[in-house]
Design a protein around this motif. Structure first.
Motif, PDB file in Angstrom:
ATOM      1  N   GLN A   8      -6.174 -38.177 -50.223  1.00 51.01           N
ATOM      2  CA  GLN A   8      -5.293 -37.101 -50.660  1.00 51.01           C
ATOM      3  C   GLN A   8      -5.727 -36.543 -52.011  1.00 51.01           C
ATOM      4  O   GLN A   8      -5.737 -35.331 -52.204  1.00 51.01           O
ATOM      5  N   SER A   9      -6.130 -37.417 -52.935  1.00 50.78           N
ATOM      6  CA  SER A   9      -6.558 -36.873 -54.229  1.00 50.78           C
ATOM      7  C   SER A   9      -7.887 -36.142 -54.112  1.00 50.78           C
ATOM      8  O   SER A   9      -8.108 -35.141 -54.788  1.00 50.78           O
ATOM      9  N   MET A  10      -8.774 -36.620 -53.217  1.00 51.41           N
ATOM     10  CA  MET A  10     -10.022 -35.888 -52.973  1.00 51.41           C
ATOM     11  C   MET A  10      -9.729 -34.492 -52.457  1.00 51.41           C
ATOM     12  O   MET A  10     -10.327 -33.508 -52.890  1.00 51.41           O
ATOM     13  N   LEU A  11      -8.801 -34.426 -51.508  1.00 52.14           N
ATOM     14  CA  LEU A  11      -8.463 -33.145 -50.907  1.00 52.14           C
ATOM     15  C   LEU A  11      -7.873 -32.193 -51.946  1.00 52.14           C
ATOM     16  O   LEU A  11      -8.202 -31.003 -51.959  1.00 52.14           O
ATOM     17  N   GLU A  12      -7.049 -32.721 -52.844  1.00 49.88           N
ATOM     18  CA  GLU A  12      -6.485 -31.877 -53.905  1.00 49.88           C
ATOM     19  C   GLU A  12      -7.581 -31.284 -54.780  1.00 49.88           C
ATOM     20  O   GLU A  12      -7.556 -30.101 -55.108  1.00 49.88           O
ATOM     21  N   ILE A  13      -8.568 -32.109 -55.121  1.00 48.66           N
ATOM     22  CA  ILE A  13      -9.688 -31.625 -55.937  1.00 48.66           C
ATOM     23  C   ILE A  13     -10.449 -30.529 -55.184  1.00 48.66           C
ATOM     24  O   ILE A  13     -10.783 -29.483 -55.747  1.00 48.66           O
ATOM     25  N   ILE A  14     -10.688 -30.764 -53.890  1.00 51.69           N
ATOM     26  CA  ILE A  14     -11.437 -29.792 -53.087  1.00 51.69           C
ATOM     27  C   ILE A  14     -10.666 -28.476 -52.973  1.00 51.69           C
ATOM     28  O   ILE A  14     -11.240 -27.400 -53.098  1.00 51.69           O
ATOM     29  N   GLN A  15      -9.351 -28.578 -52.789  1.00 48.58           N
ATOM     30  CA  GLN A  15      -8.552 -27.360 -52.667  1.00 48.58           C
ATOM     31  C   GLN A  15      -8.506 -26.578 -53.981  1.00 48.58           C
ATOM     32  O   GLN A  15      -8.534 -25.354 -53.972  1.00 48.58           O
ATOM     33  N   GLU A  16      -8.479 -27.300 -55.097  1.00 49.23           N
ATOM     34  CA  GLU A  16      -8.552 -26.631 -56.400  1.00 49.23           C
ATOM     35  C   GLU A  16      -9.865 -25.882 -56.542  1.00 49.23           C
ATOM     36  O   GLU A  16      -9.910 -24.742 -56.972  1.00 49.23           O
ATOM     37  N   GLN A  17     -10.957 -26.580 -56.146  1.00 52.37           N
ATOM     38  CA  GLN A  17     -12.288 -25.970 -56.215  1.00 52.37           C
ATOM     39  C   GLN A  17     -12.365 -24.741 -55.321  1.00 52.37           C
ATOM     40  O   GLN A  17     -12.964 -23.733 -55.684  1.00 52.37           O
ATOM     41  N   ALA A  18     -11.772 -24.839 -54.129  1.00 53.77           N
ATOM     42  CA  ALA A  18     -11.784 -23.718 -53.192  1.00 53.77           C
ATOM     43  C   ALA A  18     -11.045 -22.526 -53.788  1.00 53.77           C
ATOM     44  O   ALA A  18     -11.476 -21.379 -53.649  1.00 53.77           O
ATOM     45  N   ALA A  19      -9.924 -22.784 -54.474  1.00 52.65           N
ATOM     46  CA  ALA A  19      -9.150 -21.708 -55.090  1.00 52.65           C
ATOM     47  C   ALA A  19      -9.944 -21.051 -56.218  1.00 52.65           C
ATOM     48  O   ALA A  19      -9.948 -19.840 -56.363  1.00 52.65           O
TER      49      ALA A  19
END
Ligand SMILES: [Zn+2]
Length: 113
Positions: A8-19
């Motif tokens: 879940q924390s990996m995904l949050e980082i990836i979604q931030e990067q995507a934004a």
């Protein structure tokens, strides 16, 4: 489960990067996992697969690189590399070791589209 919260924390980082960077898909996630982190790569892949469904990271491949841990030996005063918790010092075979690093996990790189 440990791997679930990591995913879940990996995904949050990836979604931030995507934004921030505006990518639509992630093909490959390159990760560094410390040898002393107790992370089970297969469990991590499984969890990441399920948490990333419907997100930019859906179907992304995890490329996991294990990095050795480092520990300080009190007996011979060396900073040495260790593969597992509880391993003896490779120089003097004693067990008076203090872990310095190797329990962390970080995203090194994202291959995106
Ligand atoms: Zn030693």
């Amino acid at each position: 489960m440990h791997e679930m919260s990591l995913s879940q924390s990996m995904l949050e980082i990836i979604q931030e990067q995507a934004a921030v960077n505006g990518f639509q898909y992630v093909n490959i996630v390159r990760l560094e996992i410390g040898a002393l982190s107790c992370v089970e790569p297969e469990a991590l892949e499984f969890c990441f697969d399920s948490v990333s469904r419907g997100t930019v990271a859906e179907g992304a491949t995890l490329e996991i690189v294990r990095v050795p841990g480092r520990a300080w030996c009190w007996n011979c005063s060396h900073l040495v590399e260790v593969e597992r918790h509880g391993d003896p010092c490779p120089d003097c075979s004693r067990f008076e070791m203090q872990t310095r690093s190797g329990s962390e996990m970080k995203i090194k790189e994202l291959e995106v589209a």
